[in-house]
Design an enzyme around this catalytic site. Sequence first.
Site, short mmCIF file in Angstrom:
data_model
loop_
_atom_site.label_atom_id
_atom_site.label_comp_id
_atom_site.label_asym_id
_atom_site.label_seq_id
_atom_site.Cartn_x
_atom_site.Cartn_y
_atom_site.Cartn_z
CB SER A 11 -0.96 -0.05 1.19
OG SER A 11 -1.96 0.95 1.07
CG HIS A 35 -5.67 -2.28 0.23
ND1 HIS A 35 -4.78 -2.16 -0.81
CD2 HIS A 35 -5.18 -1.49 1.23
CE1 HIS A 35 -3.81 -1.34 -0.47
NE2 HIS A 35 -4.02 -0.92 0.78
CD GLU A 79 -5.23 -3.86 -4.12
OE1 GLU A 79 -5.37 -3.56 -2.91
OE2 GLU A 79 -4.17 -4.32 -4.59
#
Length: 520
Positions: A200, A424, A323
Amino acid sequence: MSTRFFDAETDEDTAPVARTTYGDVRGVRQGPVAVWRGIPYAADAGGPNRFRPPQPPEPWDGVRDCLEFGEIAPQSAGFVPVESSLRMGENCLWLNIWAPTQSADEPRPVMVWIHGGAYCLGTAAQAIYDGRKLVETGDVILVSINYRLGSLGFLDLSSLGAEFTPNLGLHDQIAALEWVRDNIAAFGGDPGNVTVFGESSGAGCVTALLTSPRSAGLFHRAIAQSPPATTVFGPERAAAVAARYLELLELTPDRAGELLELPIDRIVSTAAVLLDEVPRQEPGRLAAVPVVDGDILPTYPTERFREGRSHRVPLLIGTNRDEASMFRVFRSPIMPVTPDAVNAMLAGVAAEHPGLSPERIAEIASAYGDLNTSRAALTMSTDAAFRMPAHWVADAHSAHSPTWMYRFDHATPMLKAARVGAGHATELPYVFGNFGSFDRDPTFWLGGRKAAQEVSGRMMRRWLAFAAYGVPAAIDGSKHWPPYSTGSRTTLVIDTADRVVDDPDRDRNSVWGDQAVGFY
């Protein structure tokens, strides 16, 4: 010739001690692994060092106990899970090391982890990043680094005065990598074989560092998991955000220097308002991100990649299939997940990129079907924030250096039932091998642990092989993973059974094109 790197006595009760350039550090044994927590790589970032680049730590006499995590970077509560026992403070520039206790004939590969958290959340002390299982699986040294976040690390206040330095979070990471270069041999690591990896915003830092002249030579391979590579501000936007921060603090520009002395609670609580306000008003944008400063980042990283000016190191890069789903579950404004927010994001992108005509935006949107549906909006958000930036980086980097692309598709039955899928950050326990117990890990309430452990084993072996040799071959009969090229866009789809697919998202890739579209 054996490398005797720290005091690894045969007595298992003897604590490991290593010698660094600033003093000796004592860790603790955990079976076949020695662990050091909270080793300072820079001085306290509070007081006069607030908003300054990291300063060298003060040397110490005797042996320093490094048995507990240091203070975590000041931050407001968010959806990133942080243990309640951890204390918060500005003395947050430290790192952790996991190393095999057994001596080796050669120095070991080094992996340096940069945690994620939207540039404003998280810490290297999170349990999911415990490096023991990864080190036990592969003969490596694992380092995880803590660094400044949010208003202290990624809010560019340099427009307010010379006492403010931009990109302090990146400065911290570079200082940590320099510490690794100068000290990791004392722990058995090879300073000439360092892999930097992150997820990330941590992966966004990896892609930024790949284009930074200041980081040249500090790492030799890179792994970027779900990188928001196009989320980088230019000076004008950074100055506007800084001005808004002053407004929220009720300070006039001539009083900006008071930021150096304000209580840290006020710094953080006011930043929390700003960090929430920006993505709500301008979907797709964050308030605190890396910025083009002419030093750490000479220009936008995507431009450096396109010009062939990223560091010549092997790269492993990829994203998760779903995600955006996790942001919907946590109702986080960080990513636009509703049809209204996604359409507002598209309008904002078009306004910032004159080359994107209304017809061109409509063409991109058409690849997602009806953007007024939740499913289409989530897919668009996933692509705009993570998947396409990863492809644009891979397209450019693969022109001069070995590059591998993956897509993480695996999800437990529970995550599928909850409509999270491969959301995610869901790959993190697979990379580190850190699954909770049956009672504590709700992702296994409907089963799937055995399959998950098998997927994790393959991922760990591939990541470890990449760190050791620069090629992500699991060497256990797993599917061969060919390198990526713009012609084939070969991708390893990671699932219960891995498969190799050429350009698995071809339709959406082609409609976006090869020109990076950023949130500048």
